[in-house]
Design an enzyme around this catalytic site. Structure first.
Site, PDB file in Angstrom:
ATOM      1  N   THR A   1     -15.558  -2.525  -1.923  1.00  0.00           N
ATOM      2  CA  THR A   1     -15.526  -2.459  -3.393  1.00  0.00           C
ATOM      3  C   THR A   1     -14.785  -3.700  -3.875  1.00  0.00           C
ATOM      4  OG1 THR A   1     -15.436  -0.055  -3.353  1.00  0.00           O
ATOM      5  CG2 THR A   1     -14.772  -1.130  -5.404  1.00  0.00           C
TER       6      THR A   1
ATOM      7  N   LYS B   1     -20.624   1.132  -9.222  1.00  0.00           N
ATOM      8  CA  LYS B   1     -19.433   1.729  -8.618  1.00  0.00           C
ATOM      9  C   LYS B   1     -18.252   1.743  -9.610  1.00  0.00           C
ATOM     10  CE  LYS B   1     -16.242   2.618  -5.418  1.00  0.00           C
ATOM     11  NZ  LYS B   1     -16.083   3.834  -4.676  1.00  0.00           N
TER      12      LYS B   1
ATOM     13  N   LYS C   1      -7.144   0.455  -8.237  1.00  0.00           N
ATOM     14  CA  LYS C   1      -7.902  -0.761  -7.851  1.00  0.00           C
ATOM     15  C   LYS C   1      -9.241  -0.808  -8.598  1.00  0.00           C
ATOM     16  CE  LYS C   1     -10.669  -2.704  -4.166  1.00  0.00           C
ATOM     17  NZ  LYS C   1     -11.205  -2.646  -2.811  1.00  0.00           N
TER      18      LYS C   1
HETATM   19  P1  NAD Z   1      -8.571  -0.077   4.962  1.00  0.00           P
HETATM   20  O1  NAD Z   1      -7.444  -0.905   4.477  1.00  0.00           O
HETATM   21  O2  NAD Z   1      -8.306   1.191   5.694  1.00  0.00           O
HETATM   22  O3  NAD Z   1      -9.521  -0.973   5.897  1.00  0.00           O
HETATM   23  C1  NAD Z   1      -9.757  -2.330   5.707  1.00  0.00           C
HETATM   24  C2  NAD Z   1      -9.773  -2.997   7.087  1.00  0.00           C
HETATM   25  O4  NAD Z   1     -10.073  -4.378   6.918  1.00  0.00           O
HETATM   26  C3  NAD Z   1      -8.408  -2.931   7.801  1.00  0.00           C
HETATM   27  O5  NAD Z   1      -8.562  -2.368   9.090  1.00  0.00           O
HETATM   28  C4  NAD Z   1      -7.972  -4.392   7.879  1.00  0.00           C
HETATM   29  O6  NAD Z   1      -7.233  -4.707   9.053  1.00  0.00           O
HETATM   30  C5  NAD Z   1      -9.311  -5.101   7.856  1.00  0.00           C
HETATM   31  N1  NAD Z   1      -9.209  -6.500   7.445  1.00  0.00           N
HETATM   32  C6  NAD Z   1      -8.495  -7.020   6.414  1.00  0.00           C
HETATM   33  N2  NAD Z   1      -8.674  -8.372   6.369  1.00  0.00           N
HETATM   34  C7  NAD Z   1      -9.532  -8.677   7.371  1.00  0.00           C
HETATM   35  C8  NAD Z   1     -10.108  -9.892   7.827  1.00  0.00           C
HETATM   36  N3  NAD Z   1      -9.833 -11.065   7.234  1.00  0.00           N
HETATM   37  N4  NAD Z   1     -10.923  -9.840   8.891  1.00  0.00           N
HETATM   38  C9  NAD Z   1     -11.211  -8.665   9.511  1.00  0.00           C
HETATM   39  N5  NAD Z   1     -10.691  -7.477   9.127  1.00  0.00           N
HETATM   40  C10 NAD Z   1      -9.866  -7.499   8.071  1.00  0.00           C
HETATM   41  O7  NAD Z   1      -9.478   0.213   3.676  1.00  0.00           O
HETATM   42  P2  NAD Z   1     -10.601   1.343   3.508  1.00  0.00           P
HETATM   43  O8  NAD Z   1      -9.999   2.557   2.927  1.00  0.00           O
HETATM   44  O9  NAD Z   1     -11.398   1.429   4.759  1.00  0.00           O
HETATM   45  O10 NAD Z   1     -11.467   0.687   2.334  1.00  0.00           O
HETATM   46  C11 NAD Z   1     -12.369  -0.389   2.591  1.00  0.00           C
HETATM   47  C12 NAD Z   1     -13.159  -0.668   1.331  1.00  0.00           C
HETATM   48  O11 NAD Z   1     -13.867   0.522   0.953  1.00  0.00           O
HETATM   49  C13 NAD Z   1     -12.311  -1.056   0.112  1.00  0.00           C
HETATM   50  O12 NAD Z   1     -12.947  -2.079  -0.582  1.00  0.00           O
HETATM   51  C14 NAD Z   1     -12.224   0.239  -0.688  1.00  0.00           C
HETATM   52  O13 NAD Z   1     -12.022   0.002  -2.058  1.00  0.00           O
HETATM   53  C15 NAD Z   1     -13.576   0.853  -0.399  1.00  0.00           C
HETATM   54  N6  NAD Z   1     -13.627   2.314  -0.518  1.00  0.00           N
HETATM   55  C16 NAD Z   1     -12.684   3.081   0.066  1.00  0.00           C
HETATM   56  C17 NAD Z   1     -12.749   4.479  -0.061  1.00  0.00           C
HETATM   57  C18 NAD Z   1     -11.716   5.372   0.563  1.00  0.00           C
HETATM   58  O14 NAD Z   1     -11.722   6.575   0.263  1.00  0.00           O
HETATM   59  N7  NAD Z   1     -10.852   4.871   1.451  1.00  0.00           N
HETATM   60  C19 NAD Z   1     -13.798   5.074  -0.798  1.00  0.00           C
HETATM   61  C20 NAD Z   1     -14.780   4.250  -1.345  1.00  0.00           C
HETATM   62  C21 NAD Z   1     -14.675   2.873  -1.200  1.00  0.00           C
END
Ligand code: NAD
Length: 293
Positions: free
Chosen positions: A93, A168, A243
């Protein structure tokens, strides 16, 4: 067996990648975090030591990253190392502008790319029941669809590049607004002597009914599975809602769209952040409304 690179194996990415493995794909996973790498390996992914190693032989690249800045940075390496004709699916997102910019840069390098943010949370990611909202050409969307069908239940093509992000943030702005409205209504009813269950029974079958009330009821009691019955343990954290509300305000300003309630919702969730309570479920905004934060 198709080789798919998966970048960002956090809360969401891990379950999504695991579902691609279960469907028989060879998933090369890259994440900066050692614990994410370990969990991905346990789920059957092959761990790559760099983005280059993950994407160089992959026909598709899936990204699930925290922010637009990180997506920009990762895209530089992905575009540099991808095979010509590769497909890139960004499920993060992020802001609409970055999504559109990345898709146009991908096109210049003959890479098909779509933005495909999701709703459905960590549970939906693990269960393969996410909703995908996609932006990009019909051709790129149709190429991505078989993979999205593995990771999700509802897959929508919302139009051109960036329109997935538009869907979204507009949806989540509405969600934030009706959650706060629902909190106000339950709080008002209670202060005037009407208990939560009675108000719920009436309003959930009357015109005030909405998803925040019937699925995530912010008042403890009426909806068994709601985070309000578990001290507002998420669920969908207030920090994530904030966010999305910030992204919505940024986009609204650039489009000169009036979103006064979206702005107010953002301000209220920012207060939860200031109070250090943004780790609560987003329905925990009830505590701000009823003065118990
Ligand atoms: P998270 O922080 O758990 O996971 C993100 C991952 O990306 C982490 O493991 C981090 O180490 C990795 N990362 C960061 N920088 C990096 C890089 N340069 N190279 C490789 N890996 C890297 O976040 P999440 O909850 O999994 O959310 C991910 C996305 O999904 C976000 O954009 C969030 O807004 C969206 N989202 C999350 C949810 C939810 O319920 N968690 C729901 C809908 C959408």
């Amino acid at each position: 067996m198709t080789t798919i690179a998966f970048i960002g194996l956090g809360n969401m990415g891990l379950g999504m990648a695991a579902n691609l493995v279960k469907a028989g794909h060879n998933v090369l996973a890259f994440d900066l975090s050692p614990s994410a790498q370990k969990a991905a390996k346990k789920s059957g992914c092959v761990i790559a030591v760099s983005i280059n190693e993950a994407v160089k032989d992959a026909s598709a690249v899936v990204m699930m990253l925290p922010s637009g800045d990180i997506v920009r940075k990762v895209c530089e390496d992905v575009f540099f190392s991808s095979v010509p004709g590769a497909l890139v699916i960004d499920c993060s997102t992020i802001d609409v502008e970055t999504a559109r910019d990345m898709i146009s840069k991908a096109k210049a390098q003959l890479i098909d790319m779509i933005d495909a943010p999701v709703s459905g949370g960590v549970g939906g990611a693990a269960a393969g029941t996410l909703t995908f909202m996609c932006g990009g050409t019909t051709e790129a969307f149709e190429r991505a669809r078989p993979l999205l069908d593995i990771m999700g239940k509802n897959v929508f093509h919302a139009g051109d590049a960036g329109n997935g992000q538009v869907a979204k943030i507009a949806n989540n702005m509405l969600l934030g607004i009706h959650m706060i409205g629902t909190c106000e209504a339950f709080n008002l009813a209670e202060k005037l002597g009407l208990d939560a269950q009675t108000f719920y029974d009436i309003s959930s079958t009357a015109s005030g009914q909405n998803w925040s009330m019937t699925s995530y009821c912010p008042a403890p009691g009426p909806v068994e599975s709601a985070p309000s019955n578990r001290d507002y343990k998420p669920g969908f954290a207030a920090a994530m809602m904030l966010k999305d509300l910030r992204l919505a305000q940024e986009a609204a300003q650039s489009a000169k769209a009036a979103t006064p309630l979206g702005a107010q919702a953002m301000a209220l969730y920012a207060l939860m952040e200031s109070a250090g309570e943004d780790g609560l479920d987003f329905s925990g905004v009830m505590k701000l409304i009823n003065g118990s934060l």
